[in-house]
Design a protein around this motif. Structure first.
Motif, PDB file in Angstrom:
ATOM      1  N   ARG A 140      76.687  25.242   1.455  1.00  0.00           N
ATOM      2  CA  ARG A 140      76.722  23.971   2.164  1.00  0.00           C
ATOM      3  C   ARG A 140      76.432  24.216   3.631  1.00  0.00           C
ATOM      4  O   ARG A 140      77.143  24.955   4.307  1.00  0.00           O
ATOM      5  CB  ARG A 140      78.105  23.326   1.993  1.00  0.00           C
ATOM      6  CG  ARG A 140      78.408  22.199   2.960  1.00  0.00           C
ATOM      7  CD  ARG A 140      77.645  20.956   2.662  1.00  0.00           C
ATOM      8  NE  ARG A 140      78.166  19.824   3.413  1.00  0.00           N
ATOM      9  CZ  ARG A 140      77.454  18.758   3.739  1.00  0.00           C
ATOM     10  NH1 ARG A 140      76.196  18.670   3.360  1.00  0.00           N
ATOM     11  NH2 ARG A 140      78.002  17.775   4.420  1.00  0.00           N
ATOM     12  N   HIS A 143      76.055  23.535  10.128  1.00  0.00           N
ATOM     13  CA  HIS A 143      75.476  23.401  11.468  1.00  0.00           C
ATOM     14  C   HIS A 143      74.166  24.167  11.501  1.00  0.00           C
ATOM     15  O   HIS A 143      74.064  25.266  10.968  1.00  0.00           O
ATOM     16  CB  HIS A 143      76.433  23.952  12.531  1.00  0.00           C
ATOM     17  CG  HIS A 143      75.923  23.797  13.938  1.00  0.00           C
ATOM     18  ND1 HIS A 143      75.086  24.722  14.534  1.00  0.00           N
ATOM     19  CD2 HIS A 143      76.126  22.828  14.858  1.00  0.00           C
ATOM     20  CE1 HIS A 143      74.803  24.328  15.768  1.00  0.00           C
ATOM     21  NE2 HIS A 143      75.415  23.191  15.994  1.00  0.00           N
ATOM     22  N   GLN A 256      69.444  18.956   1.676  1.00  0.00           N
ATOM     23  CA  GLN A 256      70.746  18.318   1.587  1.00  0.00           C
ATOM     24  C   GLN A 256      71.148  17.843   2.977  1.00  0.00           C
ATOM     25  O   GLN A 256      70.599  18.293   3.978  1.00  0.00           O
ATOM     26  CB  GLN A 256      71.796  19.299   1.044  1.00  0.00           C
ATOM     27  CG  GLN A 256      71.458  19.919  -0.299  1.00  0.00           C
ATOM     28  CD  GLN A 256      72.419  21.036  -0.665  1.00  0.00           C
ATOM     29  OE1 GLN A 256      73.374  21.315   0.047  1.00  0.00           O
ATOM     30  NE2 GLN A 256      72.145  21.681  -1.787  1.00  0.00           N
ATOM     31  N   ALA A 257      72.109  16.932   3.023  1.00  0.00           N
ATOM     32  CA  ALA A 257      72.574  16.425   4.318  1.00  0.00           C
ATOM     33  C   ALA A 257      73.279  17.535   5.095  1.00  0.00           C
ATOM     34  O   ALA A 257      73.993  18.364   4.526  1.00  0.00           O
ATOM     35  CB  ALA A 257      73.530  15.249   4.105  1.00  0.00           C
ATOM     36  N   PRO A 259      75.770  18.115   8.617  1.00  0.00           N
ATOM     37  CA  PRO A 259      76.571  17.364   9.597  1.00  0.00           C
ATOM     38  C   PRO A 259      75.955  17.339  10.988  1.00  0.00           C
ATOM     39  O   PRO A 259      75.939  16.292  11.636  1.00  0.00           O
ATOM     40  CB  PRO A 259      77.917  18.107   9.589  1.00  0.00           C
ATOM     41  CG  PRO A 259      77.994  18.724   8.230  1.00  0.00           C
ATOM     42  CD  PRO A 259      76.589  19.121   7.905  1.00  0.00           C
ATOM     43  N   ARG A 307      72.785  13.809  13.268  1.00  0.00           N
ATOM     44  CA  ARG A 307      74.152  13.878  12.716  1.00  0.00           C
ATOM     45  C   ARG A 307      74.164  13.303  11.306  1.00  0.00           C
ATOM     46  O   ARG A 307      73.640  12.222  11.071  1.00  0.00           O
ATOM     47  CB  ARG A 307      75.128  13.121  13.615  1.00  0.00           C
ATOM     48  CG  ARG A 307      75.244  13.726  15.020  1.00  0.00           C
ATOM     49  CD  ARG A 307      76.345  13.040  15.823  1.00  0.00           C
ATOM     50  NE  ARG A 307      76.417  13.574  17.176  1.00  0.00           N
ATOM     51  CZ  ARG A 307      77.062  14.689  17.510  1.00  0.00           C
ATOM     52  NH1 ARG A 307      77.701  15.383  16.568  1.00  0.00           N
ATOM     53  NH2 ARG A 307      77.079  15.116  18.761  1.00  0.00           N
ATOM     54  N   ASN A 308      74.780  14.069  10.409  1.00  0.00           N
ATOM     55  CA  ASN A 308      74.841  13.668   8.998  1.00  0.00           C
ATOM     56  C   ASN A 308      73.457  13.269   8.506  1.00  0.00           C
ATOM     57  O   ASN A 308      73.269  12.224   7.865  1.00  0.00           O
ATOM     58  CB  ASN A 308      75.836  12.527   8.811  1.00  0.00           C
ATOM     59  CG  ASN A 308      77.243  12.921   9.191  1.00  0.00           C
ATOM     60  OD1 ASN A 308      77.715  14.004   8.839  1.00  0.00           O
ATOM     61  ND2 ASN A 308      77.920  12.062   9.929  1.00  0.00           N
TER      62      ASN A 308
END
Length: 343
Positions: A140, A143, A256-257, A259, A307-308
């Motif tokens: 995942r 950053h 994928q997203a 943050p 962001r996100n």
């Protein structure tokens, strides 16, 4: 005595099992391992024999085939497989016939986990075909930062990339990378250097399209929930200085997203841009529109934060001083002049 008669008359066993039965039942990876074990040949020996027939195949690729991480797909790989059947003294088609059923099982992690970002650019899929992507699906991204240096000629010189990732299961020990430069970079490729907390694993390239991809192997396997921060630098090839390879946009594609994503461009004072603009888009979009204008800072630096964000691609486009002002926020033709990292 012919090779075919030898194949028919000899029925070796592997761990007490008849090789012919293993070849009949499959799957491909198991049959490939069994055939290698039965003949007592190492992967290096198989590689040498293939090389004698003009086929260059890496040891890593052969290892991935027998482990089940990947299977032969490209024309050159299928040609190699036919020769391997002869090298291992197997009936013609005995391994190739297992690919249809194995493909459904072996390719599922790729299609479900790391989708190919641009269906219209098959060179991406080809580059990934011999690189197992399953480990990357268990990471995942938390950053991401890209710091891009623009030289006095207005061309991208290097990019320092930093990633923080979290393991979603035990045992994850590597991540995937893809990098493209200038659309058509000739014979020279981007060079990956200055690695921190990782080292290069298997690497594939497509010089004609200026693409390089592979694995960053961590210092040790991660436990579930554990994080890792890696850093690396990508230096553009020398011929990127050629005006025909001019690049005036930089972006990163996210499967994928994420943050937080920070992209930062650092311009040489002799090549300050006339205008900088943020752009983003979905994976299916070929030419996204500008989303907002960006101000150049006092240190000749411009940046933007997502962001996100994701899935999709996010980046900055700039116009050189010589660009003609059309009075509108123009469409980014990033498919022809681009420099992109793919997550």
């Amino acid at each position: 005595m012919s090779a075919q008669s030898v194949t028919v008359s000899v029925r070796p066993e592997v761990n007490g099992e008849d090789l012919a039965e293993i070849l009949r039942a499959g799957p491909f990876a198991r049959a490939f391992r069994a055939a290698i074990a039965a003949r007592g040949l190492g992967l290096e020996r198989i590689q040498d024999r293939l090389h004698q027939h003009g086929i260059k195949l890496s040891i890593a690729t052969l290892s991935y085939w027998q482990s089940g991480h990947r299977h032969p797909e490209r024309a050159e790989s299928l040609r190699a497989l036919k020769l391997i059947e002869g090298i291992l003294e197997l009936p013609a088609g005995s391994l190739s016939s297992l690919l249809r059923s194995s493909t459904r099982r072996d390719s599922r992690p790729m299609s479900d986990g790391i989708p190919y970002p641009w269906p219209e650019r098959p060179e991406f899929a080809e580059l990934l075909s011999d690189i197992p992507t399953t480990p990357d699906t268990a990471l995942r991204r938390l950053h991401q930062r890209d710091r891009v240096t623009i030289g006095p000629d207005g061309l991208i010189r290097s990019t320092i990339c930093s990633q923080v990732m979290r393991a979603e299961r035990d045992g994850v020990d590597r991540s995937l990378f893809l990098f493209g430069c200038q659309g058509h970079a000739g014979n020279d490729l981007p060079l990956v250097t200055n690695l921190r907390n990782c080292e290069l694993g298997h690497v594939s390239s497509n010089p004609g399209h200026g693409l390089i991809g592979g694995e960053f192997v961590f210092e040790r396997p991660l436990r579930k929930g554990e994080t890792v921060r890696i850093e690396y630098q990508v230096d553009n090839p020398p011929e990127a200085a050629d005006a025909q390879h001019r690049t005036e946009s930089f972006s990163r594609c996210f499967m994928q997203a994420v943050p937080v994503y920070l992209v930062e461009l650092c311009f040489d004072e002799r090549a300050l841009p006339r205008r900088c603009q943020q752009f983003k888009g979905r994976l299916s979009e070929k030419s996204p529109r500008i989303t907002r204008n960006l101000e150049l800072g006092i240190a000749n630096t411009v940046w933007s934060v997502g962001r996100n964000f994701g899935p999709g691609y996010f980046g900055i486009h700039w116009d050189s001083e010589s660009a003609v002002d059309d009075g509108e926020d123009s469409v980014v033709d990033w498919s022809s002049h681009w420099s992109c990292n793919v997550v």
